[in-house]
Design an enzyme around this catalytic site. Sequence first.
Site, PDB file in Angstrom:
ATOM      1  N   PRO A   2       0.818  -1.215   0.000  1.00 47.84           N
ATOM      2  CA  PRO A   2       0.000   0.000   0.000  1.00 47.84           C
ATOM      3  C   PRO A   2       0.850   1.262   0.000  1.00 47.84           C
ATOM      4  CG  PRO A   2      -0.848  -1.590   1.567  1.00 47.84           C
ATOM      5  CD  PRO A   2       0.468  -2.122   1.103  1.00 47.84           C
ATOM      6  N   GLU A   3       0.387   2.251  -0.746  1.00 45.66           N
ATOM      7  CA  GLU A   3       1.091   3.531  -0.816  1.00 45.66           C
ATOM      8  C   GLU A   3       0.562   4.461   0.273  1.00 45.66           C
ATOM      9  OE1 GLU A   3       3.222   3.801  -3.812  1.00 45.66           O
ATOM     10  OE2 GLU A   3       2.658   1.718  -4.098  1.00 45.66           O
ATOM     11  N   LYS A  51       3.542   5.338   5.927  1.00 46.61           N
ATOM     12  CA  LYS A  51       2.748   4.135   5.713  1.00 46.61           C
ATOM     13  C   LYS A  51       2.454   3.399   7.020  1.00 46.61           C
ATOM     14  CE  LYS A  51       5.330   2.639   2.196  1.00 46.61           C
ATOM     15  NZ  LYS A  51       5.723   1.794   1.044  1.00 46.61           N
ATOM     16  N   ARG A 254       9.779  -7.476  -5.541  1.00 45.81           N
ATOM     17  CA  ARG A 254       8.789  -6.517  -6.015  1.00 45.81           C
ATOM     18  C   ARG A 254       8.850  -6.468  -7.542  1.00 45.81           C
ATOM     19  NH1 ARG A 254      11.154  -2.958  -1.902  1.00 45.81           N
ATOM     20  NH2 ARG A 254       9.748  -2.750  -0.119  1.00 45.81           N
TER      21      ARG A 254
END
Length: 268
Positions: A2-3, A51, A254
């Site tokens: 999540p950003e 975050k 990623r």
Amino acid sequence: MPEGDTVLQTARRLDAALAGQVLTVSDLRVPRFATADLTGRRVLGATARGKHLLTRFQDGITLHSHLRMEGSWRVYDPGERWRGGPDHQIRAVLATAEHTAVGYRLPVLELLRTEDEEQVVGHLGPDLLGPDWDPDTALRNLLADPGRRVGDALLDQRNLAGIGNVYMCELCFMARATPWLPVGELPIPIATRLVSTAKQLLEANRDRPMRTTTGATAAMSRIRTRERLFVYGRAGRPCLRCRTPIRKADRDDRPTYWCPHCQAGPTG
């Protein structure tokens, strides 16, 4: 992962559902805090820092959580079926008379004194969506290690807080640099614009249900939703600028996306 805009939206949902209410259920399903009971305490509010999520309670207690790659918080009305995943993935349940917040697959969940929050978020750089935002400090942090790859420097929350893998790929595309380019090779005007663009993108998406970096919105047709992002998730599709197929590589667990024509620099 999540950003920062997603985490901010999560904090808003938790705050709207719980703030000002007294907990009727408190269930933290992690070994260290399994016996902790917050029942009867009033929720003061929930906020995001980069975050990280900080949910504060009376008596100076904070519940610190981080979503990492797969975590989420869901809010339900009384009697509503929980739909965030199987029961064994639930890590936290916080309920009031009006709502229930359920934390799924949370890799970080801990209680601490509110006065000690800096122990878990004090290392973060300027928050792109926070009141401490300082573009000059963010730029200095970003360029502090000239030999470091641009992608790694952007993802390092100690430099500036809030950028995840999606924005990293999109920002590198906008800077016309591959994520593997040493950050010291970015001309200063480009690096400066990279920081300001990061701020603009997260600000633009902080209230949107679907993230976009290209200007396309969820109100457009289903075909156009493929064009909400320039490169992320578009492997094999034509670049929106030059029509060259977007490429994908797996780096550090990623996926990384880039256009081999529009972006200059190493490719791994």
